[in-house]
Motif scaffolding. Sequence first.
Motif, mmCIF file in Angstrom:
data_model
loop_
_atom_site.group_PDB
_atom_site.id
_atom_site.type_symbol
_atom_site.label_atom_id
_atom_site.label_comp_id
_atom_site.label_asym_id
_atom_site.label_seq_id
_atom_site.Cartn_x
_atom_site.Cartn_y
_atom_site.Cartn_z
ATOM 1 N N SER A 80 66.296 40.653 69.469
ATOM 2 C CA SER A 80 67.383 40.264 68.555
ATOM 3 C C SER A 80 67.476 38.758 68.413
ATOM 4 O O SER A 80 67.052 38.024 69.302
ATOM 5 C CB SER A 80 68.703 40.801 69.093
ATOM 6 O OG SER A 80 68.622 42.194 69.285
ATOM 7 N N ASN B 267 63.824 40.557 65.044
ATOM 8 C CA ASN B 267 64.721 40.546 63.876
ATOM 9 C C ASN B 267 65.218 39.125 63.593
ATOM 10 O O ASN B 267 65.656 38.434 64.497
ATOM 11 C CB ASN B 267 65.919 41.470 64.133
ATOM 12 C CG ASN B 267 67.032 41.319 63.084
ATOM 13 O OD1 ASN B 267 68.196 41.130 63.421
ATOM 14 N ND2 ASN B 267 66.682 41.408 61.823
ATOM 15 N N PRO C 233 67.880 37.560 60.767
ATOM 16 C CA PRO C 233 68.726 37.658 59.573
ATOM 17 C C PRO C 233 68.539 36.426 58.681
ATOM 18 O O PRO C 233 68.406 35.305 59.177
ATOM 19 C CB PRO C 233 70.147 37.706 60.127
ATOM 20 C CG PRO C 233 70.000 38.080 61.574
ATOM 21 C CD PRO C 233 68.673 37.505 61.994
ATOM 22 N N THR D 89 67.636 30.203 60.170
ATOM 23 C CA THR D 89 66.742 31.306 59.764
ATOM 24 C C THR D 89 65.302 30.807 59.748
ATOM 25 O O THR D 89 64.388 31.447 60.283
ATOM 26 C CB THR D 89 67.142 31.820 58.357
ATOM 27 O OG1 THR D 89 68.429 32.415 58.452
ATOM 28 C CG2 THR D 89 66.160 32.842 57.835
ATOM 29 N N THR E 299 63.381 41.238 58.608
ATOM 30 C CA THR E 299 64.421 40.375 58.052
ATOM 31 C C THR E 299 65.593 41.258 57.626
ATOM 32 O O THR E 299 65.430 42.453 57.356
ATOM 33 C CB THR E 299 63.903 39.555 56.854
ATOM 34 O OG1 THR E 299 63.282 40.445 55.909
ATOM 35 C CG2 THR E 299 62.909 38.504 57.283
ATOM 36 N N SER E 300 66.782 40.644 57.598
ATOM 37 C CA SER E 300 67.977 41.401 57.204
ATOM 38 C C SER E 300 68.958 40.420 56.589
ATOM 39 O O SER E 300 68.667 39.234 56.476
ATOM 40 C CB SER E 300 68.578 42.101 58.433
ATOM 41 O OG SER E 300 68.815 41.174 59.469
ATOM 42 N N ALA E 301 70.128 40.933 56.192
ATOM 43 C CA ALA E 301 71.175 40.128 55.534
ATOM 44 C C ALA E 301 70.682 39.684 54.158
ATOM 45 O O ALA E 301 70.545 40.508 53.268
ATOM 46 C CB ALA E 301 71.630 38.982 56.416
ATOM 47 N N HIS F 86 62.134 44.817 55.773
ATOM 48 C CA HIS F 86 63.401 44.219 55.338
ATOM 49 C C HIS F 86 64.463 45.298 55.227
ATOM 50 O O HIS F 86 64.222 46.363 54.680
ATOM 51 C CB HIS F 86 63.225 43.479 54.003
ATOM 52 C CG HIS F 86 64.497 42.797 53.564
ATOM 53 N ND1 HIS F 86 65.109 41.815 54.326
ATOM 54 C CD2 HIS F 86 65.295 42.982 52.473
ATOM 55 C CE1 HIS F 86 66.216 41.412 53.698
ATOM 56 N NE2 HIS F 86 66.353 42.107 52.587
ATOM 57 N N HIS G 256 77.060 44.320 61.260
ATOM 58 C CA HIS G 256 77.324 43.944 59.871
ATOM 59 C C HIS G 256 76.885 45.055 58.932
ATOM 60 O O HIS G 256 75.750 45.505 58.983
ATOM 61 C CB HIS G 256 76.598 42.644 59.514
ATOM 62 C CG HIS G 256 77.379 41.442 59.951
ATOM 63 N ND1 HIS G 256 77.145 40.811 61.147
ATOM 64 C CD2 HIS G 256 78.425 40.799 59.374
ATOM 65 C CE1 HIS G 256 78.014 39.816 61.293
ATOM 66 N NE2 HIS G 256 78.801 39.785 60.236
#
Length: 348
Positions: free
Chosen positions: A45, A78, A80, A93, A119-121, A140, A169
């Motif tokens: 994370s 991961n 974000p 990032t 990737t996220s967000a 993603h 989230h």
Amino acid sequence: MSVLPTRYTELVGIEHPIIQEGMGPFKTVALAAAVSNAGGMGTISMPGMSQEPSEGAAIMRSHISACAELTDKPFAVNVPVGADDNGKVLPITEAYINAVIAAREADSKVGQQLKVLTTSAGFPGAFASRIKDAGLIHQHKVGSTRQAIKAEEAGADVIIASGYEMGGHTHHSPVHTFVLLPNVTAAVSVPVLLSGGARDGRTLAAALALGASGVAMGTRFIASADNTDWHPSVAQFIVDAREGDDVVFPGVYGPARGLRTAATDRLLEIVANGEMTIDELTEWKDHALQLAQSTGDFEKGLVAAGQVASGIQDVVDAATFVPQMAREASEVLQELVRGLVPTSTVGV
Ligand SMILES: Cc1cc2nc3c(=O)[nH]c(=O)nc-3n(C[C@H](O)[C@H](O)[C@H](O)COP(=O)(O)O)c2cc1C
């Protein structure tokens, strides 16, 4: 031998289509290694989005090295994609993505094992070619079909379709897993993973039936004996949760889902009364999240978790749980086929 090979297991070279997703800002090194050792895909994370970038990158590099010490199997990281008020990608990032690439280049064992970057967000378009050029498989996470199509067009190799019931989230527009997943699998051609609400072989079988190539879970793996980086009472708090015990509250960058505590009530009150500035509130939330995770204080602490907590009744260990979940899914699918009424007798 895999009992449940899918396009995803073939792509990333793992045995079972079961992924432990990133749960930042908390440490998931021991958990990720345990899930990977069990034949699934563990994920390191991100250590926090408000750190000084070089400091955050150094912590991430140390977590990657620690994970590679604990497993020889593939694992993921991961990152974000955060943006400022003008839509510019946050330096943290960029620092994390560079840290992942540098960690692979610096150590050939890490280079072979650290196969996947999730990737996220925000939209990852600016990073897609850098991720691919580095030899990483790019996953993603999205909350809508529109975002899934956009990510595929930008070059993502895998889409994670995450429904509104997910922990941590979640999304501004609430589309739940049962609607989102088949929409996404119909709209893109790359492998898709379900995220949000998965917990056992039945849910994995259902995800495969809806066109997914695996499931990616957060909350299920919090209640794991391998999650030794967290206070053990967090696992029991998840096990004790019932339907209706979750609540959506303003997270750090959008709505977030967690279990109701005195702190979630207090947070909603602070926001309603406008008692704090945005910066004060972010610091308050960061502190409250860390407090619950590290000390098990559920009065002053916030516990991010998904609705699926209501269906989690035990603390598992990954070595037993991951292969068993795959076996259960395979059996459920076979039983359904055996139990179907042959078409020749329908209507007779
Ligand atoms: C405690 C916690 C922290 C999370 N942190 C992150 C994160 O840093 N990045 C991210 O992409 N998703 C994060 N998530 C979401 C998970 O990666 C995953 O998408 C989600 O837990 C799936 O839903 P489930 O909880 O129903 O399995 C977090 C979830 C939880 C429960």
